[in-house]
Enzyme design. Structure first.
Site, PDB file in Angstrom:
ATOM      1  N   ASP A  46     101.421 -28.497 -14.066  1.00 38.85           N
ATOM      2  CA  ASP A  46     102.942 -28.184 -14.141  1.00 38.85           C
ATOM      3  C   ASP A  46     102.909 -26.431 -13.858  1.00 38.85           C
ATOM      4  O   ASP A  46     102.598 -26.039 -14.776  1.00 38.85           O
ATOM      5  CB  ASP A  46     103.838 -28.640 -15.047  1.00 38.85           C
ATOM      6  CG  ASP A  46     105.097 -28.399 -14.838  1.00 38.85           C
ATOM      7  OD1 ASP A  46     105.723 -29.156 -14.005  1.00 38.85           O
ATOM      8  OD2 ASP A  46     105.492 -27.458 -15.516  1.00 38.85           O
ATOM      9  N   TYR A  51     107.026 -18.211 -12.463  1.00 43.69           N
ATOM     10  CA  TYR A  51     106.360 -18.131 -13.754  1.00 43.69           C
ATOM     11  C   TYR A  51     105.337 -16.924 -13.732  1.00 43.69           C
ATOM     12  O   TYR A  51     104.517 -17.062 -12.745  1.00 43.69           O
ATOM     13  CB  TYR A  51     105.484 -19.493 -14.170  1.00 43.69           C
ATOM     14  CG  TYR A  51     106.281 -20.586 -14.625  1.00 43.69           C
ATOM     15  CD1 TYR A  51     107.639 -20.443 -15.056  1.00 43.69           C
ATOM     16  CD2 TYR A  51     105.636 -21.875 -14.313  1.00 43.69           C
ATOM     17  CE1 TYR A  51     108.201 -21.696 -15.090  1.00 43.69           C
ATOM     18  CE2 TYR A  51     106.234 -23.039 -14.831  1.00 43.69           C
ATOM     19  CZ  TYR A  51     107.655 -22.760 -15.353  1.00 43.69           C
ATOM     20  OH  TYR A  51     108.505 -23.873 -15.990  1.00 43.69           O
TER      21      TYR A  51
END
Length: 316
Positions: A46, A51
């Site tokens: 994931d 990010y």
């Protein structure tokens, strides 16, 4: 490693959260964690296109995908790879100063999705992702625009399955109904914060009783549970998250976890991860180790089996 059904295949019932890979978790540590996860039978990874922009003044988002692209060379076919779109930041300077970055999320317009998937595929060094989430539900862009574009990239072979994260249950039901009405790809994964402790209320980002009930009536759907150990709450850490779960049943639940952990000689967080897996074949906890030591603390829970009497105590 336990496995569960997702679409027309199975995936590991533990998902490895790769959020900090390439930033706070360096490539050497990231490689060690990823190798160990794959060696133990894990395959569900994931990440997201944003990010992890907040980890330093130099980071902008996309670092995790870039790290995974490097680490997965030669073994892309061994993983079920999930990433997300809609929460990349449009103004990093403003977002870093604001109380919440949400006003600066780029949203889920057609243009953002088309650009977003191509950017993710480039960073991940792959031709497709297995699962593509709307990261934070966009209440401004017309759903029809978002859903039609998601279906477009599925038909183009860039994405296999669709998911949604941080979304109200009523809204998720509306999304799936629109997909069925128009013949578009139906989301089959919802990613929400979910743990053993019962939240005081549901929320856009928390799987409350309404979503858990919805899940039981939608056997084709999977709940990917982020923050399953609530940043160490069960070990006595991070009271800021704990407040959301501080209700009339909390002390009884914590005492039950402590008793089971003591009897089995494991940590309380390991008990919670085991319970989440045994509570439902539709629940996939996402672990997010920042260090090798964190990963080692998670690993015993992958195959930990709670006896009927332990489950009865935890479920009382």
């Amino acid at each position: 490693m336990k496995r569960v059904q997702l679409g027309d295949q199975t995936v590991s019932q533990i998902s490895l959260g790769c959020m900090l890979m390439g930033t706070r978790t360096d490539l050497v540590s990231s490689a060690r964690i990823l190798d160990a996860f794959l060696d133990t039978g894990g395959d569900f990874l994931d990440t997201a296109d944003c990010y992890a922009w907040w980890t330093s003044p130099q980071t902008t988002g996309g670092e995790s995908e870039t790290a995974l692209g490097t680490l997965l060379k030669g073994r892309r076919d061994k993983v079920f790879l999930a990433t997300k779109v809609s929460a990349a930041i449009t103004d990093l300077d403003a977002a870093r100063k604001a109380p919440s970055a949400e006003p600066y999320y780029e949203g889920a317009s057609a243009e953002v999705i088309r650009r977003g998937i191509d950017g993710s595929l480039n960073r991940l060094q792959t031709d497709y992702v297995d699962l593509y989430y709307i990261h934070v539900d966009d209440m401004v862009t017309p759903l029809e625009e978002t859903l039609e574009t998601l279906d477009e990239i599925v038909r183009a072979g860039k994405v296999r399955y669709i998911g949604w994260s941080n979304v109200w249950t009523w809204r998720l039901e509306r999304i799936r109904a629109l997909c069925r009405e128009n013949g578009w790809t139906v989301p089959i994964v919802v990613q929400q914060q979910h743990s053993y402790l019962k939240p005081r209320t549901g929320g856009r980002n928390v799987a409350g009783p309404d979503m858990l009930d919805w899940l039981q009536h939608n056997p084709d759907a999977v709940l990917a549970a982020y923050s399953p150990i609530l940043s160490g709450v069960y070990e006595g850490r991070d009271k800021s998250i704990y407040k959301q779960y501080d209700g009339p049943e909390t002390e009884t639940q914590l005492a039950a976890v402590a008793k089971v952990a003591q009897e089995l000689g494991v940590t309380r967080s390991q008990v919670v991860l085991a319970w989440l897996q045994q509570s439902s074949k539709q629940v996939v906890p996402i672990i997010g180790p920042r260090t090798w030591e964190h990963y080692e603390a998670y690993a015993p829970a992958f195959d930990l089996e709670l006896a009927p009497e332990h489950l009865a105590l935890l479920n009382q």
